[in-house]
Write an enzyme that holds these catalytic residues in place. Sequence first.
Site, PDB file in Angstrom:
ATOM      1  N   ASN A 605       0.990  -5.195  -1.008  1.00  0.00           N
ATOM      2  CA  ASN A 605       1.763  -4.396  -1.964  1.00  0.00           C
ATOM      3  C   ASN A 605       2.909  -3.618  -1.325  1.00  0.00           C
ATOM      4  O   ASN A 605       3.892  -3.285  -1.985  1.00  0.00           O
ATOM      5  CB  ASN A 605       0.850  -3.463  -2.767  1.00  0.00           C
ATOM      6  CG  ASN A 605       0.059  -2.520  -1.888  1.00  0.00           C
ATOM      7  OD1 ASN A 605      -0.176  -2.795  -0.710  1.00  0.00           O
ATOM      8  ND2 ASN A 605      -0.370  -1.406  -2.448  1.00  0.00           N
ATOM      9  N   GLY A 683      -6.746  -1.748   2.385  1.00  0.00           N
ATOM     10  CA  GLY A 683      -7.147  -2.748   1.403  1.00  0.00           C
ATOM     11  C   GLY A 683      -8.272  -2.233   0.531  1.00  0.00           C
ATOM     12  O   GLY A 683      -8.444  -1.019   0.357  1.00  0.00           O
ATOM     13  N   SER A 684      -9.051  -3.136  -0.002  1.00  0.00           N
ATOM     14  CA  SER A 684     -10.098  -2.754  -0.941  1.00  0.00           C
ATOM     15  C   SER A 684     -11.294  -2.128  -0.225  1.00  0.00           C
ATOM     16  O   SER A 684     -11.539  -2.376   0.957  1.00  0.00           O
ATOM     17  CB  SER A 684     -10.569  -3.989  -1.717  1.00  0.00           C
ATOM     18  OG  SER A 684     -11.303  -4.855  -0.869  1.00  0.00           O
ATOM     19  N   THR A 685     -12.056  -1.344  -0.983  1.00  0.00           N
ATOM     20  CA  THR A 685     -13.247  -0.696  -0.436  1.00  0.00           C
ATOM     21  C   THR A 685     -14.283  -1.733   0.008  1.00  0.00           C
ATOM     22  O   THR A 685     -14.909  -1.587   1.064  1.00  0.00           O
ATOM     23  CB  THR A 685     -13.855   0.250  -1.477  1.00  0.00           C
ATOM     24  OG1 THR A 685     -12.913   1.284  -1.773  1.00  0.00           O
ATOM     25  CG2 THR A 685     -15.135   0.877  -0.962  1.00  0.00           C
ATOM     26  N   VAL A 687     -13.896  -4.847   1.103  1.00  0.00           N
ATOM     27  CA  VAL A 687     -13.525  -5.474   2.372  1.00  0.00           C
ATOM     28  C   VAL A 687     -13.635  -4.471   3.509  1.00  0.00           C
ATOM     29  O   VAL A 687     -14.069  -4.810   4.624  1.00  0.00           O
ATOM     30  CB  VAL A 687     -12.106  -6.069   2.292  1.00  0.00           C
ATOM     31  CG1 VAL A 687     -11.656  -6.598   3.652  1.00  0.00           C
ATOM     32  CG2 VAL A 687     -12.052  -7.184   1.254  1.00  0.00           C
ATOM     33  N   GLY A 688     -13.274  -3.222   3.250  1.00  0.00           N
ATOM     34  CA  GLY A 688     -13.385  -2.196   4.284  1.00  0.00           C
ATOM     35  C   GLY A 688     -14.818  -2.028   4.768  1.00  0.00           C
ATOM     36  O   GLY A 688     -15.072  -1.907   5.978  1.00  0.00           O
ATOM     37  N   GLU A 705      -7.881   2.881   5.050  1.00  0.00           N
ATOM     38  CA  GLU A 705      -7.279   3.424   3.825  1.00  0.00           C
ATOM     39  C   GLU A 705      -7.629   2.437   2.737  1.00  0.00           C
ATOM     40  O   GLU A 705      -7.060   1.353   2.658  1.00  0.00           O
ATOM     41  CB  GLU A 705      -5.764   3.586   4.003  1.00  0.00           C
ATOM     42  CG  GLU A 705      -5.107   4.346   2.860  1.00  0.00           C
ATOM     43  CD  GLU A 705      -4.388   3.422   1.897  1.00  0.00           C
ATOM     44  OE1 GLU A 705      -4.929   3.254   0.776  1.00  0.00           O
ATOM     45  OE2 GLU A 705      -3.330   2.896   2.240  1.00  0.00           O
ATOM     46  N   CYS A 739      -2.052   1.975  -4.141  1.00  0.00           N
ATOM     47  CA  CYS A 739      -3.368   2.606  -4.080  1.00  0.00           C
ATOM     48  C   CYS A 739      -3.341   4.071  -4.509  1.00  0.00           C
ATOM     49  O   CYS A 739      -4.387   4.658  -4.766  1.00  0.00           O
ATOM     50  CB  CYS A 739      -3.936   2.484  -2.666  1.00  0.00           C
ATOM     51  SG  CYS A 739      -2.814   3.099  -1.395  1.00  0.00           S
ATOM     52  N   GLU A 914      -2.933   8.393   8.399  1.00  0.00           N
ATOM     53  CA  GLU A 914      -1.736   7.687   8.858  1.00  0.00           C
ATOM     54  C   GLU A 914      -0.524   8.553   8.593  1.00  0.00           C
ATOM     55  O   GLU A 914      -0.486   9.331   7.644  1.00  0.00           O
ATOM     56  CB  GLU A 914      -1.604   6.345   8.141  1.00  0.00           C
ATOM     57  CG  GLU A 914      -2.727   5.381   8.486  1.00  0.00           C
ATOM     58  CD  GLU A 914      -2.547   4.006   7.878  1.00  0.00           C
ATOM     59  OE1 GLU A 914      -2.921   3.027   8.550  1.00  0.00           O
ATOM     60  OE2 GLU A 914      -2.037   3.905   6.737  1.00  0.00           O
TER      61      GLU A 914
END
Length: 941
Positions: A605, A683-685, A687-688, A705, A739, A914
Site C-alpha cells: 500500500n 502487514g497483517s496481524t 502474518v505477523g 507494524e 493501516c 518506526e
Amino acid sequence: MAHTSSLLRILFDLLFVVLAAAYSNLSENSLRALPGPGDDFNIKTGKLLSPILQPRVPGTSGSILVQNHFIDFFKTTLPAWNIELQNSTSKTPATGDRDVPFVNLIFSRDPPWSSPGFSSRLTLVAHYDSLSVPEGFLGAIDSAAPCAMLMHVARSIDAALTAKWEKMHTDGLDSEFEDQQGVQIFFLDGEEAFKSWTDTDSVYGARSLAAEMESTAFAVQSTFHNALSTISLFVLLDLLGAKHPTVPSFFMTTHWAYQKMAKLEKRLRWLSLFESAAKVASPKKASSKKKSSPKAANKKKTPKRALKRDDAVFLTEADKTGGRWLGGMIGDDHVPFMERGVEVLHLIPTPFPNVWHKIEDDGEHLDLPTVADWSRLVTAFTAEWMELEGFITSTQSPSKHAQVEKSHEPHSTRDKSELPARSTRNLSRILLRTYAMAPNQNIPPVCSITALRDSLFKEDCYVNGEWIKAKSGKTFEVKDPGSGKLIGTCPECSKEDTDEAIKVAAAAFPSFRKTTGRERARMLRKWYQLMVDNADDIAKLITWENGKPFADAKGEAAYAASFFEWFSEEAPRTDGDTIPATVPGNRVFTIKEPVGVCGLITPWNFPAAMISRKIGPALAAGCTVVAKSPGETPFTSLALAELAHRAGIPKGVVNFITALENTAEVGSAITASPTVRKVSFTGSTGVGKLLMKQSADTLKKLSFELGGNAPFIVFEDADLDVAVNGAIACKFRSSGQTCVCANRIYVQKGIYDKFAAAFAEKVKGFKVGGGYDEGVTHGPLIHDRAISKVDAHVRDAEKKGGKIMVGGQKMPDLGSNFFQPTVITGMTMDMQLASEETFGPVAGLFPFETEAEVVEMANKVEVGLAGYFYSSNLQRAYRVAEALEVGMVGINTGLVSDPAAPFGGVKDSGFGREGSKYGVSEYQITKMVTMGGMGQPLQGS
C-alpha cells in the site's frame, strides 16, 4: 558504434512521441481567445514596451525606472502575483573598483493552497539590462521586446489561472496532494555588463540568482529540496524583436519542448493568428460519409500555395532528430542554471539580427508584428503547460487577421487515460522502456510504456550491487490494478535466492558497521537527493502498480524520501551513555552497536515509504539489509534499489529480492536464518504472528507494524467543518487502503445528522478512475480479494439496518478492482465493520452519547494502532488521549504520519517504533562496558 547510434535514435524518437502526447492541447477556440497585445507594444505610447525603451545600464537611473515599471505593472495589473527582488553587487572589469548593483526581479504565481517547496514552476526568462557602450544603446530587439512579451504572457494567463484554481477549490482538489504547477518570470540584470565575456565576467545577475536558489532549502517534507529544483523548464527569450527570425533547437534534452512550441506555431499560422505572415492554406476536410471514386482519386490534386518569405516559420528545426546541437556555442543567462542541472529551452535566432549590439537596435528597428507573434506563441505554450484548456475566455477582439470560420487544422487532444509524462528536472536523462514489437504493431499507449529517467524500471532483483534473476529462472507477472494490463515481470525468488542475499549482506556487515555515522549520513543524504530528483518517476511507478492517483503518489514519493533525510541526520547521533557506578573505582558506559543483518518485509500500500522507513534507520545504525519487495508492487522498491546503487551504497549493504507465490517461503527463510538478527515487518496481524513464531528459534529482535482498526471520534464541541475535512482525509486516503485509516467513525448524537450530511456531500464530489486520469481523486483497490472484502462489509451493514447514503457498489464499467466511495449511517456494533478492518473506501458512521461510551466502543477491538478524535475541550483532549488503547493519537487532525514522529501500535497491532529518534534504536543493541580499578589517586600525589 553504428548500432549504438541507431538505438539512441530510436529511443529519442520514441521519447519525442511520448512527450508530445503528454499534454492536453489548447483547442482552436482557446487559441483564438488568447488576447493580443493591442497597442501595448507601440514604441511611443505602448504601456508595456515604451517605458523599457531607454538605456538600462545596471546601477543607473534608467535601470531603476525600468525596475519600477515592472513592479508597478504587476502590483496594479496582476496583484495575485508574488514579487521578489534578488540583489547582489560585484566589481566588473568594465567598472574597475566600483561595485555595481545588480537587481533581479522574480514574479511568480502558484496554486493558492501550495506551500513553499511543493510547486514546480515553468520559468520564463529575459534579461532587461542594456550595454553601456555605445552610449545611448537601447537594446530594443535584444532585451526590451522579450521583457514586454513576458509581461503580456503573465497578463494573458492570469484570469485563466484564477478560474482553474477556483474550480479546483470548488471540486475539493485544493490540497498539497493535487496540482502543484506554478509559473514564474525572471527579469535578469547584468547580462550585458561584461567587458570580454569570460566565466567570471558575464551574466552577473543570473550567476547570483542561480547560486542563491541552489542554497535556498525547503522543509524536509517538501517535494523539492531547494528553490532551483522547482524549475520544471527554463525558457529564455533573447533577440526576438527582429523580422524573419530563425530559431534552431539548441539542446537535444529539451527538443520535445521545442517541438511542442513549433506545433503551436504551426496551428497559430493555420488559424491566421500570426500578424507577421499571410494565411497558410489549410488542408481540406476529409469526408467520412462518401468513399472516393477512382475517377476522383485520379484527379490531379491542387498543389498547396508555396510559402512566401513572410510565411517563414520561426522554429525551423521541429523535424530534427539528430545531427548537430548548438547548445554549447552561445553563452547566455541560462548557463549558470544549466550547470546546476536545470533544463533549458533557449529561444534566440541564429544568425543574430544584424543590429545586434549596435546603436541601431532601437525601437524603430523592431518588427512589431513579429513581436506580437512571439508574445502570442509564448502565451499559448505557457497556457498549454499550465493546462488551462477550458479556462481561457475571450476578453477582447480577435487579432485583425483572425478568421471566424472553422478551420480543419490537423491536431488532436491527449487521451485522458495517458500518463502525464512531464518531468520536473533532468529530462536529458529520460529513456524509455522498450518492447519487442512486430513490424506492424503499434507503439503501446503511454501508460504502458512509461517514460522514466535513467531506466528506473527494473525487472530483476538487486543483490550485492548487481541485477540478477532467480536461480530457478521463474518469474511472476505484475499487473496494473486499474486496467488489469501487464506491467512487467519480476523474479520469483526462493529460499535458495534468499539465503544467497543473506550471505551477501552478512559479508558486507563487518566493514559497513565500521563506517562512521557521518559517512553513513552522507550516503543516506545522497540517496535522499536522488529520490527528490526522481520524485516524478517514482510517483509514476507507484500509480502504475498500486493504482493510487498520481497526486497521492507524488505525496508518497516525497514522504518516502523524507525518511532518508531524517535518518541521515540521526546517523551521527547514535549516542551511548555514561552511567555513575555504585562500586567505587568502576566506570560504566554504554555503546550503541548495529544489531547485524536485518530482514525487512514490506506491504504494497506504500511501496516507497515502507521501504525507506525501514532501510533508513537500519543504515543509519550501521546494519546491512535484505528487503523483500511486495509482490503486488515490486517495481517501486526496485527503482529505489537503482537509486541506492547510484548513491554509492556499498555492495551487499542493501539487497532487494522479489516473490509473489513464494512469499511465505522467502519469509520463512528470513525468520529461520540465524544470520538475520533483526526482522521488521509491516502487514497483517495474522502474518505477523506467524513470523514471530518462526523467529522464536533464533530469538531475533523484532518490530512489527500490524493491522489497524482506527476509531475516529467527533464530539459535539468539535469544529464541524474541520472534523469533516479531517475525516475525509483520514478515511479515504489511498482509497482507504492504509493501516491508519479511520475504520470506525463515531459521531456524538447531537451533531450526527449534520455531520453525516456534510460528510456525504464531500464524498459525492469524489471522482473514481485510473490513477493517471485527469481529475481523479481515488483509484482502484489493489486486487479482487480487496474488492470482495469491501463488498462483504457493505452488504453486511446493509443487511443489518445500515443506510447507504453514498456509493455502496462495485464499478465494473471502470474495471474489476473499482468500488464506489461509500458512506453508511445507522451503524451498530454487531456489524463486521465494527470489529474488522475494511481496508477500503467505506465509511461507517456510528452514533454515541457519552465520552465513556465511545471510548469503550473504540477500545473494544484486539488491535490498537491509531486513533483520532475532534474536540475543542482541552481537558477532554487529555482524558480521551490517555484512555484510547492505541499507539498513536491524532487530536483535531486526521494525519499523524511524520518522519519525526514514532510510528507503531499496541495490542495486536504490534510493537516497536518506526521513524523519529526512536527508530534507530530498533536496529541497535546496547552494550554495557564496566571498567574496574579506575579510582586510584593521581601518581606522585
